[in-house]
Design a protein around this motif. Structure first.
Motif, PDB file in Angstrom:
ATOM      1  N   THR A  83       0.819  -1.213   0.000  1.00 52.55           N
ATOM      2  CA  THR A  83       0.000   0.000   0.000  1.00 52.55           C
ATOM      3  C   THR A  83       0.849   1.259   0.000  1.00 52.55           C
ATOM      4  O   THR A  83       0.484   2.246  -0.638  1.00 52.55           O
ATOM      5  N   GLY A  87       0.687   3.271  -3.048  1.00 50.99           N
ATOM      6  CA  GLY A  87       0.025   4.532  -2.722  1.00 50.99           C
ATOM      7  C   GLY A  87       0.861   5.723  -3.145  1.00 50.99           C
ATOM      8  O   GLY A  87       0.336   6.711  -3.660  1.00 50.99           O
ATOM      9  N   ARG A 105     -10.128   9.690  -9.280  1.00 54.49           N
ATOM     10  CA  ARG A 105      -9.966   9.718  -7.824  1.00 54.49           C
ATOM     11  C   ARG A 105     -11.068   8.892  -7.153  1.00 54.49           C
ATOM     12  O   ARG A 105     -10.816   8.107  -6.236  1.00 54.49           O
ATOM     13  N   VAL A 108     -10.414   5.212  -7.641  1.00 59.44           N
ATOM     14  CA  VAL A 108      -9.305   4.678  -6.861  1.00 59.44           C
ATOM     15  C   VAL A 108      -9.685   4.500  -5.391  1.00 59.44           C
ATOM     16  O   VAL A 108      -9.267   3.538  -4.748  1.00 59.44           O
ATOM     17  N   ILE A 109     -10.490   5.413  -4.854  1.00 62.79           N
ATOM     18  CA  ILE A 109     -10.797   5.282  -3.416  1.00 62.79           C
ATOM     19  C   ILE A 109     -11.929   4.307  -3.143  1.00 62.79           C
ATOM     20  O   ILE A 109     -12.153   3.920  -1.996  1.00 62.79           O
ATOM     21  N   PHE A 112     -12.032   1.218  -0.580  1.00 64.59           N
ATOM     22  CA  PHE A 112     -12.032   1.456   0.862  1.00 64.59           C
ATOM     23  C   PHE A 112     -13.425   1.320   1.452  1.00 64.59           C
ATOM     24  O   PHE A 112     -13.580   1.003   2.627  1.00 64.59           O
ATOM     25  N   PRO A 168      -6.446   2.468  -1.233  1.00 61.33           N
ATOM     26  CA  PRO A 168      -7.051   3.802  -1.343  1.00 61.33           C
ATOM     27  C   PRO A 168      -6.713   4.699  -0.158  1.00 61.33           C
ATOM     28  O   PRO A 168      -6.455   5.890  -0.336  1.00 61.33           O
ATOM     29  N   THR A 171      -3.206   5.916  -0.555  1.00 58.18           N
ATOM     30  CA  THR A 171      -3.146   6.843  -1.682  1.00 58.18           C
ATOM     31  C   THR A 171      -3.710   8.202  -1.298  1.00 58.18           C
ATOM     32  O   THR A 171      -3.106   9.244  -1.549  1.00 58.18           O
ATOM     33  N   LEU A 172      -4.867   8.176  -0.680  1.00 60.40           N
ATOM     34  CA  LEU A 172      -5.554   9.423  -0.347  1.00 60.40           C
ATOM     35  C   LEU A 172      -4.721  10.266   0.612  1.00 60.40           C
ATOM     36  O   LEU A 172      -4.581  11.480   0.442  1.00 60.40           O
TER      37      LEU A 172
ATOM     38  N   GLY C  21      -6.840   3.504 -12.653  1.00 56.11           N
ATOM     39  CA  GLY C  21      -8.076   3.707 -11.894  1.00 56.11           C
ATOM     40  C   GLY C  21      -9.087   2.618 -12.175  1.00 56.11           C
ATOM     41  O   GLY C  21      -9.694   2.056 -11.254  1.00 56.11           O
ATOM     42  N   TRP C 260     -18.238   8.294  -1.411  1.00 54.99           N
ATOM     43  CA  TRP C 260     -17.782   9.221  -2.440  1.00 54.99           C
ATOM     44  C   TRP C 260     -18.098  10.661  -2.045  1.00 54.99           C
ATOM     45  O   TRP C 260     -17.343  11.570  -2.322  1.00 54.99           O
ATOM     46  N   GLN C 263     -15.494  11.814   0.724  1.00 55.25           N
ATOM     47  CA  GLN C 263     -14.075  11.528   0.515  1.00 55.25           C
ATOM     48  C   GLN C 263     -13.155  12.659   0.956  1.00 55.25           C
ATOM     49  O   GLN C 263     -12.049  12.418   1.423  1.00 55.25           O
TER      50      GLN C 263
END
Lengths: 290, 355, 276
Positions: A83, A87, A105, A108-109, A112, A168, A171-172, C21, C260, C263
């Motif tokens: 990660t 990440g 974005r 990608v998240i 989670f 995620p 990454t975030l 992605g 979402w 976030q």
């Protein structure tokens, strides 16, 4: 800076939260501690007795404990490596200007937010299944023999599943940290003749170090307690190949009904988690200026 | 009504004493300014009066009643904060109405009072906007509006103009002064800016390290400062201080003379020196002189006083405008007029003699 | 100053980023697609991506066979309930920490955080036994209690970091304006903190919704939320991909959409303000 009146109000308003958490921590934990010195099996009521450190002796000398400890380390370490490396790469990628950044974005998240039981089952059945899984189809298409992931490389498979869920998060956080990097500092480095790789090593990485530490510590706390993913995929097996400490304690207490042994394991898990927690608390405490 | 009396008030945060025992009486209807350098305890003193901080000991009386233990909401005081502290989620109307709603007034009364306050403060067109859509001066007015609708016993202002630009600050200064004239309510105003203090106050309280250095009318502080600190703090540019033998001639450890009380001459005077900088402001000229054996002195001359860097000039304190201080910095009674005059006469004759 | 980026470079980055992605998102996308297939198409090799007969039959079957809505309702009650109770307890506590900090405030905050680091297995047995004796096993109330307690530190922390951004002068102004404690909180603090409270609520609903240790261990049939509902597909139903996919999609979709939306606040909430 306040009046006695507001300080009194402060104590009063803090009380419910403090009392609740104090109760939540102290009552069960002291019970666990007490049970851990008892011979106590739910299947043998009336047989309870004080046996000192015997539970700890059994738990800590059980080969399953060493397997579980090792598996826990591998699981935590493996997921952390994947990660944080992944990440960082993703954060660097998402920090570039491109079309549809907002949408990518979100993509990608997304993992989670997938509950652990769902991601474990989807991966297990639809991707890693040796007969009908997508990976098997892919292997067949390439003329390779299909792999029974959860039987042949069970721990690695679980690491992949868990890493997918936590990528995620890393990454975030790394992306957030990256965006707080002053671009003038990069431009100054560029003026000083630093190439892209130099800039990454000497400017970006040091800047991300703090965020990486935070990611490591927080993930470790959660990863030490990975449970659902193991329960629905391998049930700790084959053998003890995917049993971590959390799962071992669960199996001992709720499958074998050995409250004493399970409690001793629980205390061991608490001690292990505390080792990590101390570092994390120091990190966060340092940033907290009241 | 709005008489506020502090008796032996002290404040300490932990082991740090911020305000040593302090007594002060603020008469009804007075405009009192607390002034002092930052960290002198003036804001803390205001917060003690407001009730936002507890006193460590002592008594605060408002209109003859002991208010020391009364929470801020019930002291009958209104406060205008440095940041204005407007409620960002409420319209101007609701901001001004908030204290009235808290006092459980009926809606008709609230509306009437809000409209009246808005009228006085020229806020009527903005009543339905939110603070975020207003300029700094307008926000300031809303904060004042919120204070006046309560018809408090006294207004407390905590550096209210420090977030405004220079031009607006002058306007608001005048508006607040006018407000005080029309309401005739006690106002306590905290600032670090001695110009605000001088222009607005009926009474100035000069604070330093939590202690009151002097209380008095602006002109009193200007012409009869009790000590070196007050003398240096009030007046701009600040008073020139001279130590050593030059002061000894006047029988003081230190003498002080304001720039506007130093006569400049190109022909003769008490002290002789070289001009280092002359600032021509149009109306005035400030001349910085490196005086021989005395140090740098600043003098105010007329708008078109023709001196330049390197010129030799003579400076003479005006008779009766010399301040004398002892070794502790306390003013010595009498202005030193006789000696100063005599010394000036001597000083004036010498250079001429040497020509 | 952002530098002008050449269109060519931007195009390359766009392609790479979208590919990565989509790869990361693929398991979710694939699950969603499979949920509309028949069981035969779901295991077809080579698999078809979009060219299949779309059907909603799986959803209907999942609902009729394992009563999705009951589990969904349990999930909603447990996650929203525990979050609301948590907020009720945490708002006053966070108020005092942010606006009346004392010498011990930092210690209390750190201690609260430390309770979050207690591994659940450390207290599994006592909680199980206490719940058994109190009749709370397999009850929604029991799960609400546990999830409130495990998320309380996060709620307090998130609110604390949001409250701290509200200038104390505004609350003092309210006090001067005659507001009592209740009015100060209700009319001034809460309206100003709405965005922070909303994201706290959102994130904690998500965390509670996905919590899978306590919900699996303390629920059976009556109180089982969606985490347990899905665990029921472990085997052998798991081999019916289309139905598994439909069940999974229904379990994940509501919270994914909420996620979402939240976030932006996620980072701050999950790092206890250490990364903003």
């Amino acid at each position: 800076m306040a009046t006695a009146h507001s300080r009194a109000a402060a104590r009063l308003t803090m009380a419910p939260a403090v009392v609740l958490l104090l109760g939540w921590m102290l009552i069960p934990l002291s019970m666990t501690l007490y049970f851990s010195f008892q011979r106590y099996n739910l299947l043998m009521p009336g047989d309870e007795a004080w046996i000192g450190f015997l539970n700890y002796e059994y738990f800590l000398t059980d080969p399953a404990f060493f397997a579980a400890l090792w598996n826990t380390l591998l699981l935590v370490g493996g997921v952390l490596v994947i990660t944080i490396a992944g990440g960082t790469a993703l954060a660097l990628l998402l920090d570039q200007p491109f079309w549809g950044r907002g949408v990518v974005r979100l993509l990608v998240i997304a993992p989670f937010f997938v509950m652990p039981t769902v991601s474990a089952l989807v991966w297990k059945n639809m991707f890693m299944n040796p007969v009908n899984g997508l990976f098997a189809s892919l292997a067949k298409g390439l003329g390779l023999p299909p792999v029974d992931f959860l039987a042949q490389i069970p721990l690695a498979s679980i690491i992949v599943i868990v890493a997918w869920q936590w990528l995620p998060f890393a990454t975030l956080i790394l992306l957030t940290a990256l965006q707080s990097l002053d671009s003038e500092r990069l431009e100054a480095a560029e003026m000083d003749g630093a190439g892209p790789l130099d800039r990454f090593i000497h400017i970006i990485l040091p800047h991300l170090a703090r965020a990486m530490t935070v990611v490591t510590l927080i993930q470790t706390i959660f990863l030490l307690s990975v449970f659902a993913e193991i329960l629905v995929t391998t049930n700790g097996g084959p053998g003890t190949a995917t049993t971590n400490i959390t799962f071992l304690v669960y199996a001992q207490s709720l499958l074998q009904f050995d409250v004493g042994g399970g409690s001793a394991g629980g205390i061991v898990a608490v001690i292990l988690a505390n080792l990590v927690a101390i570092f994390l608390m120091r990190m966060i405490g340092r940033n907290l200026d009241i | 009504m709005g008489e506020i009396v502090l008796k032996g008030v002290t404040k300490s945060f932990g082991a740090v004493s911020v305000i040593p025992p302090l007594d002060l009486t603020i008469a009804n209807g007075e405009f009192v300014v607390f002034v002092g350098p930052s960290g002198c305890g003036k804001s803390t003193l205001l917060r003690l009066i407001a009730g936002l901080e507890d006193v460590s000991s002592g008594v605060i009386e408002i209109d003859g009643k002991d208010a020391t233990a009364i929470p801020p909401a019930h002291r009958g005081l209104a406060m205008v904060f440095q940041s204005y502290a407007l409620y960002p989620h409420m319209t101007v109307r609701n901001n001004i109405a908030f204290p009235l709603k808290m006092a459980r007034l009926d809606k008709a009364t609230i509306d009437r009072k809000v409209e009246a306050a808005a009228g006085v403060l020229n806020l009527t067109p903005y009543l339905d906007r939110r603070p975020g859509q207003l300029s700094g001066g307008q926000r300031q007015r809303v904060a004042i509006g919120r204070a006046i609708v309560r018809e408090p016993a006294a207004f407390l202002f905590d550096e209210p103009l420090s977030n405004l630009d220079a031009a607006l600050r002058v306007n608001m200064r005048i508006e607040i002064s006018e407000l005080h004239s029309s309401l005739a309510t006690t106002m306590i105003y905290v600032t670090h800016d001695q110009v605000e203090a001088m222009t607005m106050a009926d009474k100035i309280v000069v604070l330093n390290a939590g202690r009151i250095e002097q209380v008095g009318s602006p002109l009193e502080l200007y012409s009869r400062p009790r000590n070196r600190f007050v003398a240096g703090f009030i007046g701009s540019p600040r008073m020139n201080f001279i130590d050593g033998t030059a002061a000894g001639e006047d029988g003081a450890a230190t003498i002080g003379v304001r720039p506007e009380h130093l006569a400049l001459s190109t022909t003769g005077g008490r002290w002789c020196g070289t001009v280092t900088v002359s600032e021509h402001l149009g109306s005035d000229t400030f001349v910085y002189v490196q005086a021989d054996g005395v140090g740098t002195l600043v003098a105010r001359a007329g708008g078109e006083f023709p001196v330049h860097h390197g010129d030799r000039v003579w400076l003479t304190p005006q008779p009766g405008k010399l301040h004398r201080f002892d070794a502790e910095g306390m003013a010595i009674a009498g202005t030193g007029q006789d000696r100063a005059g005599a010394a000036a006469a001597v000083g004036a004759s010498n250079p001429r003699g040497s020509e | 100053m952002a530098r002008a980026v050449s269109t060519r470079r931007k195009l390359v980055v766009t392609v790479v980023a979208w590919t990565v992605g989509l790869l990361i998102f693929f398991p979710i996308l694939w699950t969603a697609l499979t949920s509309f297939k028949t069981e035969a198409e779901a295991i077809a090799s080579p698999p078809s991506f979009l060219a299949f007969d779309w059907t909603l039959a799986n959803y209907a079957e999942v609902q009729s066979r394992s009563d999705y809505f009951r589990h969904f309702l349990n999930s909603v009650i447990i996650s929203v309930g525990s979050t609301l109770i948590g907020l009720l307890v945490a708002v006053p506590a966070a108020w005092s920490m942010a606006f009346v900090p004392g010498r011990r405030t930092k210690d209390v905050l750190m201690w609260m955080l430390s309770t979050k680091m207690l591994p659940p297995v450390g207290v599994l047995i006592p909680i199980y036994l206490l719940f058994r004796d109190a009749g709370l096993l397999d009850s929604r109330i029991g799960l609400v209690i546990v999830l409130t307690l495990i998320n309380l530190p996060i709620i307090v922390w998130m609110l604390f970091t949001y409250f701290r951004e509200i200038p104390a002068e505004i609350l003092e102004a309210a006090r001067m304006d005659g507001a009592d404690f209740k009015s100060e909180i209700l009319h001034v603090l809460l309206p100003m903190a709405v965005p922070g409270i909303a994201s706290t609520l959102l994130l904690n609903v998500i965390l509670a919704w996905n919590e899978a240790f306590w919900t699996l261990n303390l629920s059976a049939s009556q109180s089982a939320p969606l985490t347990a509902f899905i665990a029921g597909y472990s085997s052998p139903e798991g081999l019916f991909y289309a139905k598994l996919s439909a069940a999974s999609t229904m379990a994940v979709a509501p919270i994914l959409i909420l996620g979402w939306f939240s976030q932006k606040q996620l980072v701050r909430g999950l790092t206890f303000g250490a990364v903003k």
